[in-house]
Design an enzyme around this catalytic site. Sequence first.
Site, mmCIF file in Angstrom:
data_model
loop_
_atom_site.group_PDB
_atom_site.id
_atom_site.type_symbol
_atom_site.label_atom_id
_atom_site.label_comp_id
_atom_site.label_asym_id
_atom_site.label_seq_id
_atom_site.Cartn_x
_atom_site.Cartn_y
_atom_site.Cartn_z
ATOM 1 N N ASP A 13 6.076 2.448 -4.679
ATOM 2 C CA ASP A 13 5.586 1.655 -3.544
ATOM 3 C C ASP A 13 6.377 0.370 -3.347
ATOM 4 O O ASP A 13 5.844 -0.630 -2.849
ATOM 5 C CB ASP A 13 4.093 1.310 -3.704
ATOM 6 C CG ASP A 13 3.244 2.543 -3.921
ATOM 7 O OD1 ASP A 13 3.523 3.554 -3.252
ATOM 8 O OD2 ASP A 13 2.335 2.500 -4.762
ATOM 9 N N GLU A 14 7.643 0.369 -3.720
ATOM 10 C CA GLU A 14 8.456 -0.843 -3.579
ATOM 11 C C GLU A 14 8.968 -1.016 -2.149
ATOM 12 O O GLU A 14 9.506 -2.081 -1.808
ATOM 13 C CB GLU A 14 9.666 -0.798 -4.523
ATOM 14 C CG GLU A 14 9.338 -0.744 -6.002
ATOM 15 C CD GLU A 14 9.277 0.691 -6.513
ATOM 16 O OE1 GLU A 14 9.317 1.620 -5.676
ATOM 17 O OE2 GLU A 14 9.182 0.878 -7.732
ATOM 18 N N LYS A 16 10.872 1.752 -0.722
ATOM 19 C CA LYS A 16 12.113 2.533 -0.728
ATOM 20 C C LYS A 16 12.366 3.205 0.616
ATOM 21 O O LYS A 16 13.495 3.300 1.066
ATOM 22 C CB LYS A 16 12.056 3.623 -1.807
ATOM 23 C CG LYS A 16 12.053 3.081 -3.213
ATOM 24 C CD LYS A 16 11.910 4.182 -4.242
ATOM 25 C CE LYS A 16 10.585 4.886 -4.205
ATOM 26 N NZ LYS A 16 9.412 4.049 -4.538
ATOM 27 N N GLY A 40 4.958 8.629 -0.845
ATOM 28 C CA GLY A 40 4.566 8.343 0.526
ATOM 29 C C GLY A 40 5.465 7.242 1.052
ATOM 30 O O GLY A 40 5.436 6.124 0.562
ATOM 31 N N HIS A 41 6.349 7.591 1.968
ATOM 32 C CA HIS A 41 7.264 6.600 2.519
ATOM 33 C C HIS A 41 6.847 6.266 3.948
ATOM 34 O O HIS A 41 6.780 7.142 4.798
ATOM 35 C CB HIS A 41 8.704 7.133 2.497
ATOM 36 C CG HIS A 41 9.252 7.219 1.102
ATOM 37 N ND1 HIS A 41 10.419 7.854 0.799
ATOM 38 C CD2 HIS A 41 8.778 6.728 -0.063
ATOM 39 C CE1 HIS A 41 10.641 7.757 -0.510
ATOM 40 N NE2 HIS A 41 9.658 7.087 -1.043
ATOM 41 N N THR A 42 6.547 4.999 4.183
ATOM 42 C CA THR A 42 6.117 4.577 5.508
ATOM 43 C C THR A 42 7.284 3.903 6.213
ATOM 44 O O THR A 42 7.869 2.971 5.684
ATOM 45 C CB THR A 42 4.941 3.587 5.390
ATOM 46 O OG1 THR A 42 3.957 4.177 4.529
ATOM 47 C CG2 THR A 42 4.323 3.286 6.736
ATOM 48 N N GLN A 215 8.666 7.462 -6.280
ATOM 49 C CA GLN A 215 7.977 6.735 -7.353
ATOM 50 C C GLN A 215 8.895 5.627 -7.905
ATOM 51 O O GLN A 215 9.734 5.136 -7.164
ATOM 52 C CB GLN A 215 7.499 7.686 -8.462
ATOM 53 C CG GLN A 215 6.348 8.592 -8.045
ATOM 54 C CD GLN A 215 6.786 9.855 -7.339
ATOM 55 O OE1 GLN A 215 7.704 10.517 -7.770
ATOM 56 N NE2 GLN A 215 6.123 10.203 -6.258
ATOM 57 N N THR A 230 4.263 9.695 -13.754
ATOM 58 C CA THR A 230 4.297 10.949 -13.019
ATOM 59 C C THR A 230 5.045 11.964 -13.886
ATOM 60 O O THR A 230 5.458 11.634 -15.008
ATOM 61 C CB THR A 230 4.919 10.763 -11.620
ATOM 62 O OG1 THR A 230 4.702 11.964 -10.867
ATOM 63 C CG2 THR A 230 6.419 10.464 -11.687
ATOM 64 N N THR A 291 -2.812 8.260 -0.950
ATOM 65 C CA THR A 291 -4.227 8.436 -1.288
ATOM 66 C C THR A 291 -5.126 7.386 -0.648
ATOM 67 O O THR A 291 -6.345 7.525 -0.703
ATOM 68 C CB THR A 291 -4.416 8.328 -2.815
ATOM 69 O OG1 THR A 291 -3.937 7.042 -3.220
ATOM 70 C CG2 THR A 291 -3.659 9.409 -3.550
ATOM 71 N N GLY A 292 -4.542 6.321 -0.094
ATOM 72 C CA GLY A 292 -5.344 5.249 0.486
ATOM 73 C C GLY A 292 -5.978 4.345 -0.563
ATOM 74 O O GLY A 292 -6.695 3.410 -0.244
ATOM 75 N N LYS A 321 9.304 -7.066 0.995
ATOM 76 C CA LYS A 321 8.006 -7.741 1.169
ATOM 77 C C LYS A 321 8.038 -9.218 0.785
ATOM 78 O O LYS A 321 7.037 -9.769 0.309
ATOM 79 C CB LYS A 321 6.932 -6.998 0.387
ATOM 80 C CG LYS A 321 6.649 -5.611 0.972
ATOM 81 C CD LYS A 321 5.289 -5.131 0.543
ATOM 82 C CE LYS A 321 4.718 -4.106 1.488
ATOM 83 N NZ LYS A 321 3.405 -3.636 1.116
ATOM 84 N N SER A 387 14.198 -7.802 2.597
ATOM 85 C CA SER A 387 13.342 -7.339 3.685
ATOM 86 C C SER A 387 12.201 -8.332 3.908
ATOM 87 O O SER A 387 11.524 -8.734 2.970
ATOM 88 C CB SER A 387 12.816 -5.949 3.319
ATOM 89 O OG SER A 387 11.724 -5.622 4.121
ATOM 90 N N GLY A 389 9.791 -7.946 6.509
ATOM 91 C CA GLY A 389 8.714 -7.392 7.328
ATOM 92 C C GLY A 389 8.846 -5.888 7.372
ATOM 93 O O GLY A 389 9.820 -5.321 6.868
HETATM 94 P P1 IMP Z 1 1.017 12.034 -10.017
HETATM 95 O O1 IMP Z 1 2.440 11.784 -9.681
HETATM 96 O O2 IMP Z 1 0.164 12.399 -8.835
HETATM 97 O O3 IMP Z 1 0.876 13.015 -11.148
HETATM 98 O O4 IMP Z 1 0.379 10.661 -10.553
HETATM 99 C C1 IMP Z 1 0.790 10.078 -11.782
HETATM 100 C C2 IMP Z 1 0.821 8.562 -11.663
HETATM 101 O O5 IMP Z 1 1.879 8.198 -10.795
HETATM 102 C C3 IMP Z 1 -0.444 7.947 -11.065
HETATM 103 O O6 IMP Z 1 -0.653 6.672 -11.654
HETATM 104 C C4 IMP Z 1 -0.083 7.778 -9.596
HETATM 105 O O7 IMP Z 1 -0.825 6.754 -8.979
HETATM 106 C C5 IMP Z 1 1.375 7.410 -9.716
HETATM 107 N N1 IMP Z 1 2.152 7.744 -8.515
HETATM 108 C C6 IMP Z 1 2.583 8.959 -8.134
HETATM 109 N N2 IMP Z 1 3.288 8.867 -6.990
HETATM 110 C C7 IMP Z 1 3.311 7.578 -6.660
HETATM 111 C C8 IMP Z 1 3.928 6.845 -5.599
HETATM 112 O O8 IMP Z 1 4.627 7.382 -4.721
HETATM 113 N N3 IMP Z 1 3.732 5.509 -5.598
HETATM 114 C C9 IMP Z 1 3.023 4.886 -6.564
HETATM 115 N N4 IMP Z 1 2.443 5.510 -7.574
HETATM 116 C C10 IMP Z 1 2.589 6.855 -7.624
#
Ligand code: IMP
Length: 402
Positions: A13-14, A16, A40-42, A215, A230, A291-292, A321, A387, A389
């Site tokens: 969530d940096e 990227k 999740g890339h926004t 990640q 992960t 996941t929100g 940010k 960055s 904004g």
């Molecule tokens: P998994 O990748 O769903 O197995 O989750 C393992 C760990 O990695 C959990 O703590 C998730 O919240 C974290 N995680 C997985 N994908 C992301 C991501 O894209 N951003 C931030 N944390 C992530």
Amino acid sequence: MSCCIVLGAQWGDEGKGKIVDLLSAEAEVVVRFQGGANAGHTIYPDGRKVVLHLVPSGILRQGCVAVIGNGCVVDIVELAEEIAALRNMGWSVSPDNLVLSPGAHLVTAMHRALDGVEGGKIGTTGRGIGPTYADKSRRVGIRIESLLDGSFPERFQALASRYRAQLHELTGEVPPDFVVPTEAVEVVRPFVRDARQLILDAARGGRNVLYEGAQGTLLDVDHGTWPFVTSSTTTIGGALSGAGVWVDFTARIGVVKAYTTRVGHGPFPTELHDEVGAALQERGKEFGATTGRPRRCGWLDLPLLRYAIDVNGLDRIALTKLDVLGGVDPIRVAVGRYDNGDPVYEDLPGWAEDITAVQRFADLPTACRDYVGFLEEQLGIPAAIVSTGAHRDHTLVRSSVW
Ligand code: IMP
């Protein structure tokens, strides 16, 4: 030839996606090499929000081929939905600009179900990532190539009976019937082709190839905060095995958020449990793109960044940010550790101005420039991109990456 890699230097969530989107303007191939729809890339390519989980963000650039490499795990139902969503927004997605490696592994509903049962312990995204990589290592998984040779339904059924038995044992409940996702198979099949050769040809042909990490370093299955990680290699080694081509990266960019966040459980030495943390969460919109879930927030942690530099050979950072820190005064930064592991902090002066509209680095408030300078000095590598904004034009490129 230029091969650039963008990696998360923290817990994901940096930002990227935004950096990859920016660099893909000059890339001809953009490669994802690990992870799956847990990412999740926004991105805001034309002011409209696009959230991508599987498709590399290069898809939003004309003339750019987006590649999902063999190191990824692919939920074809999710991929089919993402393709449809992009097309609905007017983006072109065809086998000419999206390629899926036959060697990638399939994530299915059964993997998601098992993740739902087992993943709570560490707070996974529930996207079936861990079970799919486990199946790959146990040599029982299903590869994308099975969509081409017609063996997919049979492999799916065989795996489903194993999973039904396992889920029954774990939960004591009757597991669902897992159904072969035939529609998604038809949507995805045309995109399957030799990704390795495509990357090799591009790299050897002197074209610009961009590797897009998902990640972050501290979520790496080997080098992260195991077991709160992960299941893939999010660090630079994953780029070589997850694409299957040796390349010499001409730029190794670590994306660093100006403070730190993490979702899910696990250690977080600089975490804030006060109103500053709450303010960062709110102003930084720190809620997971996948996941929100609210992200835990804390101060920047330089010892962890030095570690990310060592693991990945990072030669520059993209700092994201920075605007979110506006109004925080003083700004704390962890510069080391005490013997008991607690962070040693240094306080830096903050700034009050909104920096989002600033177009030149020199026009940033002095305290803001000093913050960036402090990080560069402490880390020993430059902040090539800053960055300020969410949007494409809220970006200060201080030195060319390509
Ligand atoms: P998994 O990748 O769903 O197995 O989750 C393992 C760990 O990695 C959990 O703590 C998730 O919240 C974290 N995680 C997985 N994908 C992301 C991501 O894209 N951003 C931030 N944390 C992530």
